[in-house]
Design a protein around this motif. Structure first.
Motif, PDB file in Angstrom:
ATOM      1  N   GLN A   1     -46.284 181.804  28.447  1.00 61.32           N
ATOM      2  CA  GLN A   1     -46.395 183.205  28.858  1.00 61.32           C
ATOM      3  C   GLN A   1     -45.982 183.366  30.314  1.00 61.32           C
ATOM      4  O   GLN A   1     -46.142 182.474  31.139  1.00 61.32           O
ATOM      5  CB  GLN A   1     -47.842 183.683  28.674  1.00 61.32           C
ATOM      6  N   THR A   2     -45.490 184.577  30.593  1.00 60.82           N
ATOM      7  CA  THR A   2     -45.152 184.908  31.973  1.00 60.82           C
ATOM      8  C   THR A   2     -46.423 185.264  32.734  1.00 60.82           C
ATOM      9  O   THR A   2     -47.507 185.429  32.153  1.00 60.82           O
ATOM     10  CB  THR A   2     -44.161 186.062  32.032  1.00 60.82           C
ATOM     11  N   LEU A   3     -46.269 185.422  34.059  1.00 58.20           N
ATOM     12  CA  LEU A   3     -47.432 185.760  34.888  1.00 58.20           C
ATOM     13  C   LEU A   3     -47.999 187.113  34.485  1.00 58.20           C
ATOM     14  O   LEU A   3     -49.224 187.287  34.408  1.00 58.20           O
ATOM     15  CB  LEU A   3     -47.011 185.772  36.374  1.00 58.20           C
ATOM     16  N   GLY A   4     -47.152 188.055  34.183  1.00 57.14           N
ATOM     17  CA  GLY A   4     -47.647 189.377  33.812  1.00 57.14           C
ATOM     18  C   GLY A   4     -48.385 189.355  32.493  1.00 57.14           C
ATOM     19  O   GLY A   4     -49.423 190.025  32.327  1.00 57.14           O
ATOM     20  N   GLU A   5     -47.871 188.554  31.521  1.00 58.39           N
ATOM     21  CA  GLU A   5     -48.547 188.476  30.220  1.00 58.39           C
ATOM     22  C   GLU A   5     -49.909 187.806  30.355  1.00 58.39           C
ATOM     23  O   GLU A   5     -50.884 188.212  29.716  1.00 58.39           O
ATOM     24  CB  GLU A   5     -47.659 187.708  29.251  1.00 58.39           C
ATOM     25  N   LYS A   6     -49.996 186.719  31.187  1.00 57.19           N
ATOM     26  CA  LYS A   6     -51.280 186.055  31.393  1.00 57.19           C
ATOM     27  C   LYS A   6     -52.324 187.025  31.948  1.00 57.19           C
ATOM     28  O   LYS A   6     -53.470 187.076  31.498  1.00 57.19           O
ATOM     29  CB  LYS A   6     -51.110 184.889  32.352  1.00 57.19           C
ATOM     30  N   LEU A   7     -51.910 187.836  32.952  1.00 54.15           N
ATOM     31  CA  LEU A   7     -52.862 188.748  33.561  1.00 54.15           C
ATOM     32  C   LEU A   7     -53.277 189.850  32.600  1.00 54.15           C
ATOM     33  O   LEU A   7     -54.448 190.252  32.554  1.00 54.15           O
ATOM     34  CB  LEU A   7     -52.248 189.347  34.835  1.00 54.15           C
ATOM     35  N   ARG A   8     -52.347 190.328  31.787  1.00 50.73           N
ATOM     36  CA  ARG A   8     -52.688 191.396  30.843  1.00 50.73           C
ATOM     37  C   ARG A   8     -53.628 190.885  29.755  1.00 50.73           C
ATOM     38  O   ARG A   8     -54.601 191.559  29.403  1.00 50.73           O
ATOM     39  CB  ARG A   8     -51.416 191.960  30.230  1.00 50.73           C
ATOM     40  N   HIS A   9     -53.377 189.654  29.213  1.00 51.78           N
ATOM     41  CA  HIS A   9     -54.249 189.100  28.175  1.00 51.78           C
ATOM     42  C   HIS A   9     -55.657 188.847  28.719  1.00 51.78           C
ATOM     43  O   HIS A   9     -56.658 189.108  28.030  1.00 51.78           O
ATOM     44  CB  HIS A   9     -53.655 187.800  27.632  1.00 51.78           C
ATOM     45  N   ALA A  10     -55.732 188.358  29.951  1.00 51.23           N
ATOM     46  CA  ALA A  10     -57.047 188.114  30.541  1.00 51.23           C
ATOM     47  C   ALA A  10     -57.798 189.425  30.736  1.00 51.23           C
ATOM     48  O   ALA A  10     -59.027 189.488  30.535  1.00 51.23           O
ATOM     49  CB  ALA A  10     -56.894 187.384  31.873  1.00 51.23           C
ATOM     50  N   ARG A  11     -57.099 190.470  31.106  1.00 51.32           N
ATOM     51  CA  ARG A  11     -57.772 191.757  31.277  1.00 51.32           C
ATOM     52  C   ARG A  11     -58.240 192.324  29.965  1.00 51.32           C
ATOM     53  O   ARG A  11     -59.371 192.860  29.861  1.00 51.32           O
ATOM     54  CB  ARG A  11     -56.807 192.740  31.959  1.00 51.32           C
ATOM     55  N   GLU A  12     -57.387 192.226  28.922  1.00 56.96           N
ATOM     56  CA  GLU A  12     -57.759 192.771  27.607  1.00 56.96           C
ATOM     57  C   GLU A  12     -58.902 191.999  26.982  1.00 56.96           C
ATOM     58  O   GLU A  12     -59.736 192.581  26.280  1.00 56.96           O
ATOM     59  CB  GLU A  12     -56.526 192.771  26.699  1.00 56.96           C
ATOM     60  N   GLU A  13     -58.942 190.639  27.191  1.00 62.20           N
ATOM     61  CA  GLU A  13     -60.041 189.848  26.638  1.00 62.20           C
ATOM     62  C   GLU A  13     -61.388 190.269  27.211  1.00 62.20           C
ATOM     63  O   GLU A  13     -62.420 190.211  26.546  1.00 62.20           O
ATOM     64  CB  GLU A  13     -59.802 188.370  26.907  1.00 62.20           C
ATOM     65  N   ARG A  14     -61.377 190.720  28.452  1.00 66.66           N
ATOM     66  CA  ARG A  14     -62.620 191.144  29.087  1.00 66.66           C
ATOM     67  C   ARG A  14     -62.895 192.637  28.894  1.00 66.66           C
ATOM     68  O   ARG A  14     -63.914 193.158  29.337  1.00 66.66           O
ATOM     69  CB  ARG A  14     -62.566 190.834  30.584  1.00 66.66           C
ATOM     70  N   GLY A  15     -61.996 193.323  28.222  1.00 66.06           N
ATOM     71  CA  GLY A  15     -62.194 194.740  27.928  1.00 66.06           C
ATOM     72  C   GLY A  15     -62.179 195.630  29.155  1.00 66.06           C
ATOM     73  O   GLY A  15     -62.940 196.603  29.244  1.00 66.06           O
ATOM     74  N   ILE A  16     -61.342 195.312  30.100  1.00 69.18           N
ATOM     75  CA  ILE A  16     -61.243 196.088  31.329  1.00 69.18           C
ATOM     76  C   ILE A  16     -59.954 196.899  31.289  1.00 69.18           C
ATOM     77  O   ILE A  16     -58.882 196.380  30.934  1.00 69.18           O
ATOM     78  CB  ILE A  16     -61.235 195.171  32.566  1.00 69.18           C
ATOM     79  N   SER A  17     -60.075 198.164  31.619  1.00 67.72           N
ATOM     80  CA  SER A  17     -58.891 199.035  31.622  1.00 67.72           C
ATOM     81  C   SER A  17     -58.163 198.947  32.976  1.00 67.72           C
ATOM     82  O   SER A  17     -58.694 198.450  33.962  1.00 67.72           O
ATOM     83  CB  SER A  17     -59.290 200.478  31.345  1.00 67.72           C
ATOM     84  N   ILE A  18     -56.936 199.438  32.941  1.00 66.94           N
ATOM     85  CA  ILE A  18     -56.140 199.416  34.170  1.00 66.94           C
ATOM     86  C   ILE A  18     -56.777 200.301  35.242  1.00 66.94           C
ATOM     87  O   ILE A  18     -56.777 199.962  36.439  1.00 66.94           O
ATOM     88  CB  ILE A  18     -54.693 199.870  33.870  1.00 66.94           C
TER      89      ILE A  18
END
Length: 338
Positions: free
Chosen positions: A3-20
């Motif tokens: 995964q790219t850096l952006g994908e890693k950060l987005r997956h980590a955010r979604e796993e924790r249920g945090i919105s942008i």
């Protein structure tokens, strides 16, 4: 596939249920920047250390290793710079030399030296000529120098001598001062009369357009001072009419020039006494009329009254002898015959 850096950060955010929006509120990072980071689009970001600071705060907030995120970003930045920047072409300067330059510079240097010598000689000649001319002029005109010195000394000794033509009434500034005692001054400026009390050491300024008339008590003549455009004017010590107690004079466009040139106030009907041997001050002889002397008769000296003589008998003579008086009889009237 990694995964790219952006994908890693987005997956980590979604796993924790945090919105942008929550990430933007807690990290103080714009939501547009967060979306750009997750899409691996770093062009909207400011760049440099700001991008590293945004990635570090974002990764720390969602629980991703900060150093790993920064190393991934450094690799992406290096790749993007290698693609976007073309290779730099190094230019090496070339120096063109002439083998005959050393031999051709000699005439040029000689010619430049000649020009410089001529210019220096011309400047020295001009300076010497100017200095000699000034010295000769000063030595040949000693009378002129003495006259200039005498004029300068005369002007310094007589600062009150007027310079230039007399001013007009519209350009004149009249300043009345009370030198010793306070003065009750009546001033009629262009026909408008005002009375004011000038304290000792004070002054009053007037700027008439047509005429000005001053009036003050004769007892204050020693303290009165008048200046016209800064020039002192001598004031009369006696009124025009010696029987009055008020000194009055008027300055207008007709007599201003005369007053300015003479430096004093002169009454028009002033008369000089016939006896020239009298010691009269100059300012009174020209400004104060003298009354005509009227011959007076000496008073009659009373004569002493003489008492009538008293008939006294002499001390040594005897008293006179009384003699009888004989009285003759009167004739009687005779009757007239009928």
């Amino acid at each position: 596939m990694s995964q790219t850096l952006g994908e890693k950060l987005r997956h980590a955010r979604e796993e924790r249920g945090i919105s942008i929006s929550e990430v933007a509120e807690q990290t103080r990072i714009s939501a547009l920047y967060i979306e750009s980071i997750e899409n691996d689009n770093y062009k909207p970001l400011p760049g440099g250390i700001f991008n590293k600071g945004f990635l570090k705060s974002y990764a720390k907030f969602i629980g991703v290793d900060e150093q790993e995120a920064l190393s991934d970003y450094a690799r992406i930045a290096a790749e993007s710079e290698a693609i976007s920047e073309p290779p730099l072409k190094v230019y090496r300067p070339e120096v063109l030399t002439d083998d005959n330059s050393s031999s051709s510079m000699a005439p040029t240097l000689i010619f430049a030296g000649i020009i410089l010598a001529l210019m220096t000689g011309g400047i020295l000649f001009v300076l010497n000529y100017i200095q000699n001319r000034d010295t000769n002029t000063a030595n040949s005109n000693p009378n002129v120098n003495n006259a200039v010195t005498n004029i300068a000394n005369a002007n310094s000794a007589n600062p009150s001598v007027p310079v230039g033509n007399a001013p007009t009434i519209t350009t004149s500034k009249f300043e009345f001062r009370a030198a010793g005692d306070e003065i009750s001054l009546t001033a009629a400026v262009d026909g408008k009369s005002t009375t004011q009390l000038i304290a000792a050491g004070g002054s009053a300024t007037f700027e008439p357009k047509e005429s000005i008339k001053f009036g003050y008590a004769r007892s204050r003549s020693q303290s009165a001072r008048l200046l016209i455009n800064g020039k002192s004017i001598i004031l009369p010590e006696m009124p025009e009419n010696p029987r009055r107690n008020i000194i009055e004079f008027e300055i207008n466009k007709d007599n201003l020039s005369t007053i300015w040139n003479e430096g004093r106030i002169v009454f028009q009907n002033a008369a000089v006494p016939a006896n020239s041997n009298l010691n009269v001050p100059a300012n009174l002889a020209s400004n104060t009329p003298f009354p005509t002397a009227t011959p007076t008769r000496p008073a009659a000296t009373p004569r002493p009254s003489v008492a009538p003589p008293v008939n006294r008998p002499p001390a040594n003579k005897p008293p006179p002898t009384m003699q009888p008086t004989i009285i003759a009889p009167r004739p009687t009237a005779k009757p007239s015959p009928n």
